[in-house]
Structure formats: structure tokens, C-alpha cells
Scaffold this active site. Structure first.
Site, PDB file in Angstrom:
ATOM      1  CE  LYS A 137      -1.646  -4.444   3.521  1.00  0.00           C
ATOM      2  NZ  LYS A 137      -1.961  -5.677   2.826  1.00  0.00           N
TER       3      LYS A 137
ATOM      4  CE1 TYR B 278      -3.964  -2.561   5.718  1.00  0.00           C
ATOM      5  CE2 TYR B 278      -3.475  -0.247   5.272  1.00  0.00           C
ATOM      6  CZ  TYR B 278      -3.747  -1.526   4.824  1.00  0.00           C
ATOM      7  OH  TYR B 278      -3.773  -1.778   3.468  1.00  0.00           O
TER       8      TYR B 278
ATOM      9  CB  SER C  44      -0.862  -0.025   1.267  1.00  0.00           C
ATOM     10  OG  SER C  44      -1.461   1.214   1.507  1.00  0.00           O
TER      11      SER C  44
HETATM   12  P1  NAD Z   1     -11.255  -6.430   1.155  1.00  0.00           P
HETATM   13  O1  NAD Z   1     -11.523  -6.419   2.606  1.00  0.00           O
HETATM   14  O2  NAD Z   1     -12.369  -6.167   0.221  1.00  0.00           O
HETATM   15  O3  NAD Z   1     -10.573  -7.819   0.743  1.00  0.00           O
HETATM   16  C1  NAD Z   1      -9.774  -8.573   1.621  1.00  0.00           C
HETATM   17  C2  NAD Z   1     -10.325  -9.993   1.617  1.00  0.00           C
HETATM   18  O4  NAD Z   1      -9.526 -10.808   2.489  1.00  0.00           O
HETATM   19  C3  NAD Z   1     -11.757 -10.056   2.140  1.00  0.00           C
HETATM   20  O5  NAD Z   1     -12.552 -10.738   1.174  1.00  0.00           O
HETATM   21  C4  NAD Z   1     -11.658 -10.856   3.436  1.00  0.00           C
HETATM   22  O6  NAD Z   1     -12.791 -11.652   3.650  1.00  0.00           O
HETATM   23  C5  NAD Z   1     -10.381 -11.654   3.226  1.00  0.00           C
HETATM   24  N1  NAD Z   1      -9.656 -12.002   4.452  1.00  0.00           N
HETATM   25  C6  NAD Z   1      -9.258 -11.189   5.455  1.00  0.00           C
HETATM   26  N2  NAD Z   1      -8.603 -11.886   6.400  1.00  0.00           N
HETATM   27  C7  NAD Z   1      -8.561 -13.170   5.968  1.00  0.00           C
HETATM   28  C8  NAD Z   1      -8.011 -14.359   6.490  1.00  0.00           C
HETATM   29  N3  NAD Z   1      -7.394 -14.406   7.686  1.00  0.00           N
HETATM   30  N4  NAD Z   1      -8.153 -15.516   5.789  1.00  0.00           N
HETATM   31  C9  NAD Z   1      -8.786 -15.518   4.599  1.00  0.00           C
HETATM   32  N5  NAD Z   1      -9.328 -14.412   4.044  1.00  0.00           N
HETATM   33  C10 NAD Z   1      -9.227 -13.259   4.732  1.00  0.00           C
HETATM   34  O7  NAD Z   1     -10.062  -5.404   0.901  1.00  0.00           O
HETATM   35  P2  NAD Z   1      -9.446  -4.883  -0.471  1.00  0.00           P
HETATM   36  O8  NAD Z   1      -9.704  -3.431  -0.573  1.00  0.00           O
HETATM   37  O9  NAD Z   1      -9.840  -5.784  -1.576  1.00  0.00           O
HETATM   38  O10 NAD Z   1      -7.907  -5.047  -0.140  1.00  0.00           O
HETATM   39  C11 NAD Z   1      -7.178  -6.191  -0.510  1.00  0.00           C
HETATM   40  C12 NAD Z   1      -5.746  -6.033  -0.031  1.00  0.00           C
HETATM   41  O11 NAD Z   1      -5.189  -4.864  -0.590  1.00  0.00           O
HETATM   42  C13 NAD Z   1      -5.619  -5.887   1.483  1.00  0.00           C
HETATM   43  O12 NAD Z   1      -4.480  -6.602   1.889  1.00  0.00           O
HETATM   44  C14 NAD Z   1      -5.428  -4.410   1.677  1.00  0.00           C
HETATM   45  O13 NAD Z   1      -4.663  -4.133   2.825  1.00  0.00           O
HETATM   46  C15 NAD Z   1      -4.650  -4.024   0.421  1.00  0.00           C
HETATM   47  N6  NAD Z   1      -4.836  -2.620   0.033  1.00  0.00           N
HETATM   48  C16 NAD Z   1      -6.077  -2.105  -0.161  1.00  0.00           C
HETATM   49  C17 NAD Z   1      -6.234  -0.770  -0.543  1.00  0.00           C
HETATM   50  C18 NAD Z   1      -7.590  -0.159  -0.747  1.00  0.00           C
HETATM   51  O14 NAD Z   1      -7.688   1.074  -0.778  1.00  0.00           O
HETATM   52  N7  NAD Z   1      -8.659  -0.934  -0.895  1.00  0.00           N
HETATM   53  C19 NAD Z   1      -5.104   0.032  -0.731  1.00  0.00           C
HETATM   54  C20 NAD Z   1      -3.846  -0.531  -0.519  1.00  0.00           C
HETATM   55  C21 NAD Z   1      -3.724  -1.865  -0.151  1.00  0.00           C
HETATM   56  C1  WQD Z   2      -9.029  10.081   0.702  1.00  0.00           C
HETATM   57  C2  WQD Z   2      -9.181  11.569   0.956  1.00  0.00           C
HETATM   58  C3  WQD Z   2      -9.481  12.128   3.268  1.00  0.00           C
HETATM   59  C4  WQD Z   2     -13.379  10.189   3.721  1.00  0.00           C
HETATM   60  C5  WQD Z   2      -6.624   5.022   2.817  1.00  0.00           C
HETATM   61  C6  WQD Z   2      -5.623   4.282   3.654  1.00  0.00           C
HETATM   62  C7  WQD Z   2      -4.518   3.759   2.787  1.00  0.00           C
HETATM   63  C8  WQD Z   2      -5.077   2.938   1.616  1.00  0.00           C
HETATM   64  C9  WQD Z   2      -6.127   3.677   0.876  1.00  0.00           C
HETATM   65  C10 WQD Z   2      -5.086   0.652   2.249  1.00  0.00           C
HETATM   66  C11 WQD Z   2      -8.413  12.065   2.185  1.00  0.00           C
HETATM   67  C12 WQD Z   2     -10.714  12.494   2.481  1.00  0.00           C
HETATM   68  C13 WQD Z   2     -12.187  10.671   3.227  1.00  0.00           C
HETATM   69  C14 WQD Z   2     -14.405  11.108   4.099  1.00  0.00           C
HETATM   70  C15 WQD Z   2     -12.972  12.906   3.412  1.00  0.00           C
HETATM   71  N1  WQD Z   2      -5.699   1.731   2.051  1.00  0.00           N
HETATM   72  N2  WQD Z   2     -11.978  12.000   3.070  1.00  0.00           N
HETATM   73  N3  WQD Z   2     -14.126  12.437   3.911  1.00  0.00           N
HETATM   74  O1  WQD Z   2      -6.742   8.045   3.561  1.00  0.00           O
HETATM   75  O2  WQD Z   2      -5.796   8.348   1.210  1.00  0.00           O
HETATM   76  O3  WQD Z   2      -5.979   6.111   2.181  1.00  0.00           O
HETATM   77  O4  WQD Z   2      -7.123   4.137   1.797  1.00  0.00           O
HETATM   78  O5  WQD Z   2      -3.927   0.422   2.199  1.00  0.00           O
HETATM   79  O6  WQD Z   2      -3.719   2.993   3.609  1.00  0.00           O
HETATM   80  O7  WQD Z   2      -5.093   5.172   4.619  1.00  0.00           O
HETATM   81  O8  WQD Z   2      -8.036   7.256   1.518  1.00  0.00           O
HETATM   82  O9  WQD Z   2     -10.394   7.328   0.820  1.00  0.00           O
HETATM   83  O10 WQD Z   2      -9.865   7.370   3.289  1.00  0.00           O
HETATM   84  O11 WQD Z   2      -9.334   9.377   1.911  1.00  0.00           O
HETATM   85  O12 WQD Z   2     -12.780  14.129   3.284  1.00  0.00           O
HETATM   86  O13 WQD Z   2     -15.475  10.725   4.578  1.00  0.00           O
HETATM   87  O14 WQD Z   2     -10.573  11.861   1.242  1.00  0.00           O
HETATM   88  O15 WQD Z   2      -9.221  13.089   4.269  1.00  0.00           O
HETATM   89  O16 WQD Z   2      -7.950  13.364   1.888  1.00  0.00           O
HETATM   90  P1  WQD Z   2      -6.595   7.556   2.186  1.00  0.00           P
HETATM   91  P2  WQD Z   2      -9.478   7.756   1.901  1.00  0.00           P
END
Ligand code: NAD
Ligand code: WQD
Length: 337
Positions: free
Chosen positions: A156, A152, A124
Site C-alpha cells: 500500500k 501487505y 489503508s
Molecule cells: P476484497 O478481497 O473483497 O476485494 C478485492 C477484489 O479484488 C476481489 O474481488 C478480488 O477478486 C479482486 N482481485 C484481487 N486481485 C486481483 C487481480 N490481480 N486482478 C483482478 N481482480 C483482483 O477486499 P476489500 O475488503 O473489498 O478490499 C478492497 C481494497 O481495499 C483492497 O485493495 C484492500 O487492500 C483495501 N483495503 C481494505 C480494507 C478492509 O478492511 N477491507 C481496509 C483498507 C484497505
Molecule cells: C480489529 C481488532 C484485533 C479478530 C486490519 C488490517 C488493516 C486493514 C483493516 C486492510 C484488533 C481484534 C480481531 C479476532 C480479535 N485492512 N480481533 N479477535 O487489525 O485493525 O486491521 O483490517 O488494509 O490493514 O490490519 O482489523 O478486524 O483484524 O482487528 O480480538 O478474531 O479486533 O486484535 O484489536 P485491524 P481486525
């Protein structure tokens, strides 16, 4: 030989499975459904017309993970399973260390036992945010300093370090860490998308619930940041571009013989919260009522990627624009409302 996708029923996982199947890869999904529904797996099959073997297992249960490796001839793993809510991780750090770290260790041990050495890991942009210099707004390269501000993010960064150590201990390990920026949008079919439980933490899931009338108004967290309009700037990327990035990374993994490499998956373009609100309203013809609220703890002014390394080495580039992201997010929300 199939790719095991952990977390394959989740938001990023389900879209990634669609991209992989469309490009002719075989997949197996393992997901304990703690933050997703089995219907997502059915929808992956519906979109692609392909069967998807599904194991509703928990990565923390090593014996059940091992049973999948025993049964299936797995060639590579895309590891997305984990918890991802920043605020919750601050309140319940042990929950995050247990699930994200222990789950990953179990998975890696099974991979080692069964001779599977190819992995793509879901990292991430959060690995950079603790080191961001408030005075400057530069694109983040993979060489930018790494530092985190919450448990969190620490999971990562820790997992990246574990993977780096693993490769150092045995150079046959072939690992790509993908550092995602802010994925939004949904597959064009609207069969899969981002459907978080409870009140959304992230911006776009919140906006679509305001648009549908489920939530009253958007709280914009601060308008006094050092950005063009004072609201936070992020690198939003269409979920299908992100999914295609995994296909590109898998091809790269197949071409190289061992290594640990990180790639940013972003567009290189920063948009403010107000840009998102205004584009969403314009594209979809729906007003988003909002108020300016206090800053959210831990937020930074600006965070966007330099995607050059992925362009050069993975031959991948995000193709969809912000209007596509806003339109597809809204179509999906309407399909589930
Ligand atoms: P999500 O919660 O939709 O998907 C994660 C999936 O993992 C879920 O379906 C959940 O049921 C499953 N899961 C969690 N713990 C588990 C376990 N112990 N065993 C088996 N399954 C398990 O989240 P997402 O947005 O699809 O994110 C996927 C990955 O990408 C995560 O690792 C998250 O940290 C990373 N990530 C997400 C974002 C984002 O903004 N969505 C950004 C950066 C990184
Ligand atoms: C985006 C912008 C908020 C909600 C997060 C995690 C990051 C990654 C992606 C997993 C920011 C603003 C948000 C609201 C708002 N996930 N905001 N009102 O914080 O960039 O990243 O998700 O790895 O680790 O930290 O994403 O969508 O929460 O926020 O004003 O109700 O929107 O302040 O500027 P962020 P976000």
C-alpha cells in the site's frame, strides 16, 4: 463516460459500485474473482436497476487489461483490486508484491497509454500503524508519520509512492489515495456484504460467524492493551459511508486539475473489541461467547482517524453509527447462512 472499478466484485468494491450508480455515475467492473463471486456484480445491478459491464480479467495479464481500455471510453479508475490478508502477506510476500504491485503497474501503464489520468486508490490505515507511538493515542491525520509492519502494508505504501512519483513526473495525473480504517456492515438490502473465504481474519466477520453458530467462540486478542478496557481500539466505519466517500472523492477529482492527495476515511471514533461485542449483542439480541487469547503479533493498542481533511475538502462525513454497523453485518450474515 464510465469509471473502471478494479476489484468491483469485492466487499468494498461492490458497495462502492452501488453508491456510484445511485449517484448517476456509469461504471465498468474488472475483477478476476479470486476473492469474490460474479453474483456480487448481478446484485449490484439488482439493487440499482442498472446494467454493469463486467470483465472477469486479472490485472496481472496486461493484454486483457489493455483490451478493456481499447474497447471502453474510460474516464477514471477506482483501483481496489488486490490481496489484503496481513498474516498471509508475511508468509507469502512475493504473492503480495506480484499481485498488488505488478497489477497496479499494468493498470497504470494502460491508463497512460490510453490517456486516462484520473485515479482513486484504495489505501489503508495500515500505512500508519508501523509508526504509532504506543504511549499516546492520538487521532491520525494525513500528516502523521508513515511506516508499515508487513508486506501487505508495504504494498500500500509503495503504491502510494509510485502514484506520488507519477504525479511528479507528469502533473496532469490526478490521483486521490483513500486511507480506509476498519470497514464493517453491509448494504441495507443484505444482497452484498463481507463474505470472506475460510476462517475470517477480521473481527466483525468472525463475530457474525460466532453469532450464527459456525464458529464456537471469539478469541479476543489481548486484554492488557493501554486502552479503557484493555482490548484493542479501532475506527470502525460503515461500508456504505466508506462507499459514499468514493463518490465524494470522484466529485473532487472531477473538480481539480491534477495532484496527488491522501484522505483518511474513518469516523474519528475509536471502539474497543469489547464495545463491538457488547453492541452487537445488545442490538441483535445474540450472545457472543468469547475467551481472552494472547495478543496477535503486529497489533497496536489504538488506531483511529482524524477525518477532518475529508470533511473539509471532500465534503464527506460518516453518518452511520456502531449500532447500524452491527445490525447490518448480522442481517447480511443471516441472509447467507
Ligand atoms: P476484497 O478481497 O473483497 O476485494 C478485492 C477484489 O479484488 C476481489 O474481488 C478480488 O477478486 C479482486 N482481485 C484481487 N486481485 C486481483 C487481480 N490481480 N486482478 C483482478 N481482480 C483482483 O477486499 P476489500 O475488503 O473489498 O478490499 C478492497 C481494497 O481495499 C483492497 O485493495 C484492500 O487492500 C483495501 N483495503 C481494505 C480494507 C478492509 O478492511 N477491507 C481496509 C483498507 C484497505
Ligand atoms: C480489529 C481488532 C484485533 C479478530 C486490519 C488490517 C488493516 C486493514 C483493516 C486492510 C484488533 C481484534 C480481531 C479476532 C480479535 N485492512 N480481533 N479477535 O487489525 O485493525 O486491521 O483490517 O488494509 O490493514 O490490519 O482489523 O478486524 O483484524 O482487528 O480480538 O478474531 O479486533 O486484535 O484489536 P485491524 P481486525
Amino acid at each position: 463516460m464510465p469509471i473502471l472499478v478494479t476489484g468491483g466484485a469485492g466487499y468494498i468494491g461492490s458497495h462502492t459500485c452501488v453508491s456510484l450508480l445511485k449517484k448517476g455515475f456509469e461504471i465498468i467492473v474488472l475483477d478476476n474473482l479470486c476473492n469474490s463471486k460474479e453474483n456480487a456484480v448481478k446484485c449490484i445491478s439488482r439493487i440499482t436497476g442498472k446494467d454493469v459491464p463486467f470483465y472477469p480479467y486479472d490485472l496481472r495479464d496486461k493484454e486483457s487489461v489493455r483490451s478493456v481500455f481499447e474497447k471502453e471510453a474510460i474516464e477514471a479508475v477506482i483501483h481496489l483490486a488486490g490481496y489484503k490478508a496481513v498474516g498471509e502477506s508475511v508468509r507469502e510476500p512475493l504473492k503480495y508484491y506480484e499481485n498488488n504491485i505488478l497489477g497496479t503497474l499494468n493498470l497504470l501503464e494502460c491508463m497512460r497509454e490510453y490517456g486516462v489520468r484520473n485515479m482513486i486508490f484504495s489505501s489503508s490505515a495500515t500505512v500508519y500503524t508501523g509508526a504509532l507511538d504506543k504511549a499516546s493515542a492520538k487521532a491520525l491525520t494525513e500528516e502523521s508519520p508513515l511506516a508499515v509492519t508487513n508486506p501487505y502494508g508495504r504494498t500500500k505504501l509503495m503504491i502510494e509512492e509510485i502514484l506520488r512519483d507519477l504525479h511528479q513526473s507528469d502533473p496532469v495525473w490526478n490521483i486521490i489515495s483513500l486511507r480506509y480504517f476498519n470497514p464493517i456492515g453491509a448494504h441495507e438490502s443484505s444482497l452484498i456484504g463481507d463474505d470472506p473465504n475460510g476462517i475470517p481474519n477480521n473481527l466483525m466477520p468472525y463475530i457474525v460467524q460466532v453469532a450464527s453458530g459456525k464458529l464456537e467462540k471469539l478469541n479476543i486478542f489481548g486484554n492488557d492493551y493501554n486502552t479503557k478496557d484493555g482490548t484493542g481500539v479501532r475506527d470502525y466505519i460503515h461500508i456504505m459511508d466508506l462507499a459514499d466517500g468514493h463518490v465524494a472523492a470522484m466529485k473532487k477529482l472531477n473538480d481539480c486539475g491534477g495532484g496527488f492527495t491522501a484522505y483518511n476515511l474513518g469516523t474519528g471514533q475509536g471502539y474497543s473489541v469489547l464495545d463491538i461485542v457488547n453492541t452487537f449483542s445488545r442490538v441483535n439480541g445474540v450472545e457472543i461467547p468469547y475467551v481472552i487469547a494472547p495478543r496477535r503479533e503486529g497489533d497496536v493498542d489504538t488506531c483511529f482517524a482524524d477525518p477532518f481533511k475529508a470533511e473539509q475538502e471532500l465534503n464527506w462525513k460518516a453518518m452511520r453509527n456502531l449500532a447500524d454497523m452491527c445490525r447490518d453485518s448480522w442481517y447480511f450474515q443471516q441472509s447467507i447462512s
